[in-house]
Structures are given as structure tokens and as C-alpha cells.
Design a protein around this motif. Structure first.
Motif, PDB file in Angstrom:
ATOM      1  N   UNK A 149       0.848  -1.175   0.000  1.00 33.17           N
ATOM      2  CA  UNK A 149       0.000   0.000   0.000  1.00 33.17           C
ATOM      3  C   UNK A 149       0.895   1.240   0.000  1.00 33.17           C
ATOM      4  N   UNK A 150       0.367   2.369   0.413  1.00 35.35           N
ATOM      5  CA  UNK A 150       1.094   3.621   0.186  1.00 35.35           C
ATOM      6  C   UNK A 150       0.813   4.646   1.266  1.00 35.35           C
ATOM      7  N   UNK A 151       1.761   5.558   1.459  1.00 32.09           N
ATOM      8  CA  UNK A 151       1.553   6.744   2.280  1.00 32.09           C
ATOM      9  C   UNK A 151       0.333   7.519   1.808  1.00 32.09           C
ATOM     10  N   UNK A 152      -0.006   7.356   0.522  1.00 31.36           N
ATOM     11  CA  UNK A 152      -1.121   8.107  -0.056  1.00 31.36           C
ATOM     12  C   UNK A 152      -2.452   7.817   0.638  1.00 31.36           C
ATOM     13  N   UNK A 153      -2.590   6.662   1.286  1.00 33.85           N
ATOM     14  CA  UNK A 153      -3.873   6.338   1.912  1.00 33.85           C
ATOM     15  C   UNK A 153      -4.187   7.288   3.068  1.00 33.85           C
ATOM     16  N   UNK A 154      -3.146   7.945   3.607  1.00 32.88           N
ATOM     17  CA  UNK A 154      -3.363   8.851   4.727  1.00 32.88           C
ATOM     18  C   UNK A 154      -3.960  10.180   4.281  1.00 32.88           C
ATOM     19  N   UNK A 155      -3.787  10.535   3.003  1.00 32.26           N
ATOM     20  CA  UNK A 155      -4.343  11.777   2.503  1.00 32.26           C
ATOM     21  C   UNK A 155      -3.627  12.999   3.037  1.00 32.26           C
ATOM     22  N   UNK A 156      -4.384  14.097   3.132  1.00 28.54           N
ATOM     23  CA  UNK A 156      -3.821  15.367   3.578  1.00 28.54           C
ATOM     24  C   UNK A 156      -3.841  15.466   5.094  1.00 28.54           C
ATOM     25  N   UNK A 157      -2.697  15.797   5.659  1.00 20.80           N
ATOM     26  CA  UNK A 157      -2.606  16.027   7.101  1.00 20.80           C
ATOM     27  C   UNK A 157      -3.269  17.362   7.416  1.00 20.80           C
ATOM     28  N   UNK A 207       2.735   0.045   4.160  1.00 20.31           N
ATOM     29  CA  UNK A 207       2.399   1.395   3.685  1.00 20.31           C
ATOM     30  C   UNK A 207       3.702   2.137   3.449  1.00 20.31           C
ATOM     31  N   UNK A 208       4.008   2.310   2.183  1.00 20.58           N
ATOM     32  CA  UNK A 208       5.343   2.745   1.778  1.00 20.58           C
ATOM     33  C   UNK A 208       5.364   4.244   1.501  1.00 20.58           C
ATOM     34  N   UNK A 309      -2.934  17.569 -12.703  1.00 23.98           N
ATOM     35  CA  UNK A 309      -4.030  16.656 -12.344  1.00 23.98           C
ATOM     36  C   UNK A 309      -3.523  15.452 -11.564  1.00 23.98           C
ATOM     37  N   UNK A 310      -2.247  15.089 -11.771  1.00 22.27           N
ATOM     38  CA  UNK A 310      -1.703  13.917 -11.099  1.00 22.27           C
ATOM     39  C   UNK A 310      -0.979  14.208  -9.802  1.00 22.27           C
ATOM     40  N   UNK A 311      -0.747  15.490  -9.503  1.00 21.07           N
ATOM     41  CA  UNK A 311       0.011  15.847  -8.308  1.00 21.07           C
ATOM     42  C   UNK A 311      -0.780  15.578  -7.029  1.00 21.07           C
ATOM     43  N   UNK A 312      -0.057  15.155  -6.012  1.00 15.85           N
ATOM     44  CA  UNK A 312      -0.671  14.981  -4.704  1.00 15.85           C
ATOM     45  C   UNK A 312      -0.992  16.337  -4.097  1.00 15.85           C
ATOM     46  N   UNK A 313      -2.136  16.407  -3.411  1.00 14.87           N
ATOM     47  CA  UNK A 313      -2.514  17.644  -2.720  1.00 14.87           C
ATOM     48  C   UNK A 313      -1.931  17.696  -1.311  1.00 14.87           C
ATOM     49  N   UNK A 314      -1.371  16.596  -0.862  1.00 14.97           N
ATOM     50  CA  UNK A 314      -0.829  16.543   0.495  1.00 14.97           C
ATOM     51  C   UNK A 314       0.410  17.425   0.612  1.00 14.97           C
ATOM     52  N   UNK A 315       0.450  18.268   1.640  1.00 19.49           N
ATOM     53  CA  UNK A 315       1.607  19.134   1.859  1.00 19.49           C
ATOM     54  C   UNK A 315       2.478  18.649   3.014  1.00 19.49           C
TER      55      UNK A 315
END
Length: 349
Positions: A149-157, A207-208, A309-315
Motif C-alpha cells: 500500500x502507500x503513504x497516499x492512503x493517509x491523505x492530507x494532514x 504502507x510505503x 491533475x496527477x500531483x498529490x494535494x498533500x503538503x
């Protein structure tokens, strides 16, 4: 080729010297889906080197969509009796006439341009493809499956969490094309839990965080991969944001070693963050680090619409890896070491 580079061989040697019970892998058959990706490739190389150095007799079965790509990635042992490549899209039903001991599910679109240009494939690989692999594992009594899985599952902090632990969760706007990747990974994790519940399967989840290394694909559009390519070519590094994103990173060799710890010692049904706090850094500082190595500059440029469109919104996406460290794992390379090794290997290719 990177596999023959002295530094890459040192990385594999370091993995093989880990104080883990390698005997559990001896005489096993390991299926790796997504084997030609950055992580899958080094995992395959490590297992095949264990066969060579330690007479492990591990049969390595690999799945990927491109025979030509696999032949290039694994040319050193493509015809080896303990290696087999199976041309297969995991979104199609999987039928393999082999007794499989372990599965690593590494298959996924993993970079921004793929998320934007192949949004349906991004979702389906993480849901339909995962279902096909888990169904195959259930019907064939596979001993253990590791889902990447991925760090992406956590979404935006949202600001209340300094580091994401495995029980935390951030915000994802699911009504976007970009959400297909993190939502697909979340659904994949839920599928793992469903198969554990229904079939009493042994599955563990990794979760990588953001991974880098010499096995990165040339078409990888992740920011760090682009920066590394700029540095290798001694070009100015192009930053397409203000660079204030604060992320966790991990060198590919450390990621592979973590996956082996999770395979052998992880608790059934549990998720484990893979990250190293010594490699937490702001994106702009990362670019300055790379540019200083090769004597270039950092420039700023607006992304095109597909990239945006492909960029993560997480900062802020920092992972707490204490749960993994309790299994005995520790990273061998900090960010500076990992980047320098990556550049040295790629510049010599």
C-alpha cells in the motif's frame, strides 16, 4: 547496467546480511506481481542473488505486462531455472500452475502522469487486480501475501498530526481524478481484510513512503525521480511548486529490507509504515541537496495540466515507522547516502 554496479551489489549484499531467518525462504516459491517496477526489480535481484550466494533455492515467479521490459530488466538470469516471467495483466483472471509459498503484490501505477492519463487502470489494478491476486492466493493455499500500500492512503494532514501512525487517517477529496490512486489503495487494504475474514488468509500490509533509487523507471514522473534525472544529466532541477511539501522518503534497498521483515515477522492483518525519520525533508531542500551534488541550480516552472491533475494535494505526509522498527528493522541509508548512491549508479550506466 545497474545490477553489475559495485554500489548496487553492495546494497544487495547488505540486504542479504540482515539478521533475519532466511531459512524460511529456502526452497520456497515467491510470486512477485509488478516485478519490473522500482521496488519489485530490486526484490527480484535480491532473491536471485540469495540463490547464487546462499544456495537458497528460491523459485522466483514474476508477473508483468511487458515481456520486452522484463527481458531488459532481468537479462542477467532471464533463462535461469529458478526464474520465470509470466506475461500477465493482473486485472485478468490469474491461473498459474505452480505451488506458491509467498506473494508480494507490487503491481500498481505509481506516478502522477499515470494517475492522470490512466485513471481507470490506476483504480482497477488496486481493486480488481488485488482481488484477482487474493482470490488466487486463497484458492491455492498461499502461506502469506504482502500487499504494498502507500503513504497516499493517509491523505492530507489537517495539521493535528505530526506523523501518521498506522491508526491515523487524513483527508482525501474523493471527487477528483487524482483520488483514484489513494482511494484504490484504501479499497485494496479493505479487500485484504475481507479475505482475511472470509478465508482466514495470512495477509500483511506495507504502507510505503516516497521511494527512490537506481531501479527507478525512466518514465517515472514523481517529483524526486524527475529531480534525480535532472541531476544525472547535470541539468538545472525544475521545481513545479513552492517546494514546501514535507515528506518521508526511503531508499529502495531499505524498502526491500523492510518488506522482508514484514513478510517474515509482521502480524497477520496488520499494516506497517515503511519510512525513515532521518529522510524526512522539505521538497525544496531536497532539490538543493541534489543540485549541490552536481553543481547545478534549481529553477521554478508551472506544471502542465496533465502533471497538475496527477500531483498529490498533500503538503505534509510524514510516517511514523516505530511499529516496523519493533520487528527489528532499521534503515541502513539516510537521505544523503541514498541519493549519492543513486546518482553514482545512474551516472555510470
Amino acid at each position: 547496467m545497474y545490477i553489475k554496479h559495485v554500489l548496487y551489489q553492495e546494497d544487495i549484499k547488505k540486504i542479504l546480511s540482515l539478521p533475519i531467518d532466511w531459512s524460511q525462504l529456502n526452497h520456497s516459491t515467491i510470486l512477485i506481481a509488478g516485478a519490473t517496477g522500482m521496488i519489485g526489480t530490486m526484490l527480484v535481484d535480491t532473491l536471485m542473488e540469495s540463490n547464487k550466494k546462499n544456495n537458497s533455492n528460491i523459485k522466483v515467479l514474476t508477473i508483468g505486462r511487458s515481456l520486452e521490459h522484463a527481458q531488459k530488466r532481468f537479462s542477467t538470469y532471464f533463462n535461469h531455472p529458478l526464474f520465470k516471467f509470466i506475461p500477465q495483466d493482473i486485472n485478468q483472471e490469474i491461473s498459474i500452475d505452480e505451488e506458491i509459498t509467498y506473494i508480494f503484490h507490487c503491481a500498481s501505477n505509481t506516478h502522477p502522469k499515470a494517475y492522470a492519463s490512466d485513471p481507470i487502470g490506476t483504480i482497477m489494478t488496486n481493486i480488481v487486480g488485488t482481488n484477482n491476486l487474493l482470490k488466487f492466493a486463497a484458492l491455492n493455499n498461499v502461506k502469506r501475501t504482502v500487499f504494498l500500500s502507500s503513504v497516499e492512503i493517509y491523505g492530507e494532514n489537517t495539521g493535528s498530526i505530526s506523523q501518521f501512525s498506522e491508526t491515523d487517517l487524513g483527508y482525501i477529496d474523493c471527487n477528483t481524478v487524482r483520488a483514484g490512486y489513494p482511494e484504490g489503495k484504501r479499497a485494496g487494504e479493505s479487500l485484504c481484510q475481507a479475505y482475511i475474514s472470509k478465508w482466514d488468509m495470512d495477509i500483511v500490509i506495507s504502507r510505503i513512503c516516497r521511494v527512490y533509487g537506481p531501479t527507478m523507471l525512466y518514465n517515472d514522473s514523481k517529483a524526486l525521480s524527475q529531480f534525480i534525472k535532472n541531476a544525472v544529466n547535470k541539468e538545472d532541477i525544475v521545481l513545479k511548486s513552492d517546494g514546501l511539501q514535507h515528506y518521508s522518503y526511503c531508499y529502495v534497498a531499505d524498502t526491500v529490507s523492510a518488506l522482508l521483515y514484514i513478510l517474515l515477522y509482521g502480524v497477520k492483518g496488520n499494516a506497517y509504515n515503511i519510512a525513515d525519520e532521518k529522510s524526512d525533508v522539505l521538497l525544496k531542500d531536497l532539490t538543493l541537496m541534489l543540485s549541490s551534488y552536481v553543481g547545478t541550480k534549481v529553477s521554478y516552472k508551472l506544471p502542465d495540466e496533465i502533471e497538475k491533475a496527477g500531483f498529490s494535494k498533500a503538503t505534509k505526509a510524514l510516517l511514523n515507522a516505530q511499529k516496523l522498527k519493533q520487528l527489528g528493522w532499521n534503515a541502513c541509508y539516510n537521505l544523503e547516502d541514498g541519493l549519492q548512491r543513486t546518482l553514482s549508479i545512474l551516472m555510470d550506466m
